[in-house]
Design an enzyme around this catalytic site. Structure first.
Site, PDB file in Angstrom:
ATOM      1  CD1 TRP A 133      43.098  37.472  41.883  1.00  8.57           C
ATOM      2  CD2 TRP A 133      42.386  39.516  42.583  1.00  8.57           C
ATOM      3  NE1 TRP A 133      44.149  38.394  41.707  1.00  8.57           N
ATOM      4  CE2 TRP A 133      43.887  39.454  42.340  1.00  8.57           C
ATOM      5  CE3 TRP A 133      41.822  40.561  42.972  1.00  8.57           C
ATOM      6  CZ2 TRP A 133      44.351  40.929  42.264  1.00  8.57           C
ATOM      7  CZ3 TRP A 133      42.312  41.735  43.394  1.00  8.57           C
ATOM      8  CH2 TRP A 133      43.770  41.781  42.589  1.00  8.57           C
ATOM      9  CG  ASP A 214      36.703  42.579  40.490  1.00 10.99           C
ATOM     10  OD1 ASP A 214      37.788  41.702  41.270  1.00 10.99           O
ATOM     11  OD2 ASP A 214      36.940  43.422  39.552  1.00 10.99           O
ATOM     12  CE  LYS A 250      43.091  41.703  34.660  1.00  8.85           C
ATOM     13  NZ  LYS A 250      43.319  42.297  36.217  1.00  8.85           N
TER      14      LYS A 250
HETATM   15  C1  LIG Z   1      39.188  39.359  39.450  1.00 12.15           C
HETATM   16  C2  LIG Z   1      40.209  40.469  39.387  1.00 12.15           C
HETATM   17  N1  LIG Z   1      40.259  41.640  39.996  1.00 12.15           N
HETATM   18  C3  LIG Z   1      40.946  42.321  40.133  1.00 12.15           C
HETATM   19  C4  LIG Z   1      42.092  42.208  39.534  1.00 12.15           C
HETATM   20  C5  LIG Z   1      43.295  43.463  39.514  1.00 12.15           C
HETATM   21  O1  LIG Z   1      43.934  43.564  38.533  1.00 12.15           O
HETATM   22  P1  LIG Z   1      44.754  45.078  38.414  1.00 12.15           P
HETATM   23  O2  LIG Z   1      44.746  45.794  39.680  1.00 12.15           O
HETATM   24  O3  LIG Z   1      46.116  44.824  37.950  1.00 12.15           O
HETATM   25  O4  LIG Z   1      43.895  45.987  37.648  1.00 12.15           O
HETATM   26  C6  LIG Z   1      42.599  41.100  38.812  1.00 12.15           C
HETATM   27  C7  LIG Z   1      43.888  40.609  38.514  1.00 12.15           C
HETATM   28  N2  LIG Z   1      44.386  39.523  38.440  1.00 12.15           N
HETATM   29  C8  LIG Z   1      45.572  38.982  37.904  1.00 12.15           C
HETATM   30  C9  LIG Z   1      45.674  39.094  36.407  1.00 12.15           C
HETATM   31  C10 LIG Z   1      46.614  39.666  38.321  1.00 12.15           C
HETATM   32  C11 LIG Z   1      47.017  39.873  39.964  1.00 12.15           C
HETATM   33  O5  LIG Z   1      46.872  38.880  40.759  1.00 12.15           O
HETATM   34  O6  LIG Z   1      47.231  40.952  40.318  1.00 12.15           O
HETATM   35  C12 LIG Z   1      45.823  37.577  38.247  1.00 12.15           C
HETATM   36  O7  LIG Z   1      46.558  37.136  38.000  1.00 12.15           O
HETATM   37  O8  LIG Z   1      44.903  36.865  38.995  1.00 12.15           O
HETATM   38  C13 LIG Z   1      41.515  39.925  38.881  1.00 12.15           C
HETATM   39  O9  LIG Z   1      41.765  39.024  38.346  1.00 12.15           O
END
Ligand SMILES: Cc1ncc(COP(=O)(O)O)c(CN[C@@](C)(CC(=O)O)C(=O)O)c1O
Length: 402
Positions: A133, A214, A250
């Site tokens: 991520w 995570d 989510k």
């Molecule tokens: C693997 C992972 N960890 C943590 C988070 C953190 O999300 P939160 O802080 O909103 O709980 C995301 C969210 N990733 C998203 C869904 C949104 C983003 O990038 O913030 C994404 O589009 O990858 C994630 O994909």
């Protein structure tokens, strides 16, 4: 001369910036496959009925708006830990899991990074999967950890580079920290099998690696909360001490309520108390205490047998809609359009995302010519697809790869 005249314009966020570009596009055919936020069959955000019911209960309770403790709403933190580790988890039953409500998953990762930077007694290097991520690197770098990578994705097979993963973990310095996506790997959608998780657990034991899970998609990946927590629960059963970041963005659709949990397994209730005290010392100057409403919603759902059952069917419904989009996209690309290339990964991948294999120039062309928006690395949020736009999307991909 302004105080801020030396401040440079920074780049847009690779993920959240896609939504900005999408919003600026006026073409009615536009499709946003960037940010990983669930959309229903009509492309609309989805507020879970169980969440609405929980809010009715909260409103009727006329609860006050007093500060929460630094570690958050106790009813929520207890139940969120139980959801992750399982009711039969030994550390949970023995009262030795330190749990802190966080500002969603990002906040949990940040508390974890700060705690490890300050208290982890070994190599303060965290190994992230390649790719991971996008926000993981800045979160841990800004926490004061050194960030490195371990091989994870194999472009050739569009699958897991398991040999590379094992070699990199075996070669990591002893007692390094390893970030593991518990389920629904972001951005690839490629997860280890249970057997592969067991091998990863053995390597972590051999090398004394510290697992930081995570788990941002529990229930949302397979539709089953226990199955999605397999890796975490296996590691705990195998005796690893773990750190865990949970997000309810989510699986409960609480994106903007910012509901999450940071937890660590410890050796005893006495050690848990010492760890709790140090987590509080980190959180207090960071944001003092967390927002109350989202934690009350999640706590109400997790604490009510009937709301919990309703929620499980709703999260399974979201997971199943995404799985049906995977099947439909695969069929349209292959059977209908005879799109060149291999597309089986669209079906074999799991969770919110699919790593299409499209290159940055191809994703750029799709945005500019077809008004189809995704992250530059070719990741698409399957939730952005529905019966009304999936053929248009497949035609765009077919044109882009020819
Ligand atoms: C693997 C992972 N960890 C943590 C988070 C953190 O999300 P939160 O802080 O909103 O709980 C995301 C969210 N990733 C998203 C869904 C949104 C983003 O990038 O913030 C994404 O589009 O990858 C994630 O994909």
């Amino acid at each position: 001369l302004s105080t801020w005249s030396a401040v440079p314009a920074g780049p847009p966020d690779p993920i959240l910036g896609v939504t900005e570009a999408f919003k600026a596009d006026k073409d009615p055919r536009k499709i946003n496959l960037g940010v990983g936020a669930y959309r229903d069959e009509n492309g609309k955000p989805y507020v879970l009925p169980s969440v609405l019911k929980a809010e009715e209960i909260i409103t009727a309770s006329k609860a006050d708006k007093e500060y929460l403790p630094i570690t958050g709403l106790a009813d929520f933190t207890k139940l969120a830990a139980k959801l992750a580790y399982g009711a039969d988890s030994a550390p949970l039953q023995e009262g030795r899991i330190s749990s802190t409500q966080s500002i969603s998953g990002t906040g949990a990762l940040r508390i974890g990074g700060a705690f490890l930077a300050r208290h982890y007694p070994h190599s303060k290097t965290i190994f992230l999967p390649v790719p991971s991520w996008g926000n993981h690197t800045p979160v841990f770098r800004d926490s004061g950890l050194e960030v490195k990578g371990y091989r994870y994705f194999d472009k050739k097979t569009v699958g897991l580079d398991f040999a590379g993963l094992k070699e990199d973990l075996r070669n990591a310095p002893e007692k390094s920290i390893v970030l593991l996506h518990a389920c629904a790997h972001n951005p690839t959608g490629v997860d280890p099998t249970p057997e592969q998780w067991a091998e990863i657990s053995d390597i972590c034991k051999e090398r004394g690696l510290f697992p930081f899970f995570d788990m941002a998609y529990q229930g949302f990946a397979s539709g089953n909360t226990a199955r999605d927590a397999f890796a975490l629960r296996h590691f705990v059963k195998e005796g690893h001490q773990v750190a865990l970041a949970q997000s309810f963005a989510k699986n409960m659709g609480l994106y903007g309520e910012r509901v999450g949990l940071f937890s660590l397994t410890t050796s005893s209730p006495e050690e848990k108390a010492r760890v709790d005290s140090q987590v509080k010392i980190i959180v207090r100057p960071m944001y003092s205490n967390p927002p109350i409403h989202g934690a009350r919603i999640a706590g109400t759902i997790l604490g009510s047998p009937e709301l919990y059952t309703q929620w499980e069917s709703e999260v399974a419904g979201m997971a199943n809609r995404i799985i049906s989009m995977r099947d439909k996209l695969y069929d349209t690309l292959t059977h209908d359009l005879k799109t060149p290339g291999e597309w089986r990964h669209i079906k074999s991948q799991i969770g919110m995302f699919s790593f299409t294999g499209l290159t940055p120039p191809q994703t750029k062309a799709l945005a500019e010519k077809a008004h189809i928006y995704m992250t530059g690395d070719g990741r698409i949020s399957m939730a952005g697809l529905n019966g009304g736009n999936i053929v248009y999307f497949a035609e765009g991909v077919n044109a882009a790869v020819r």
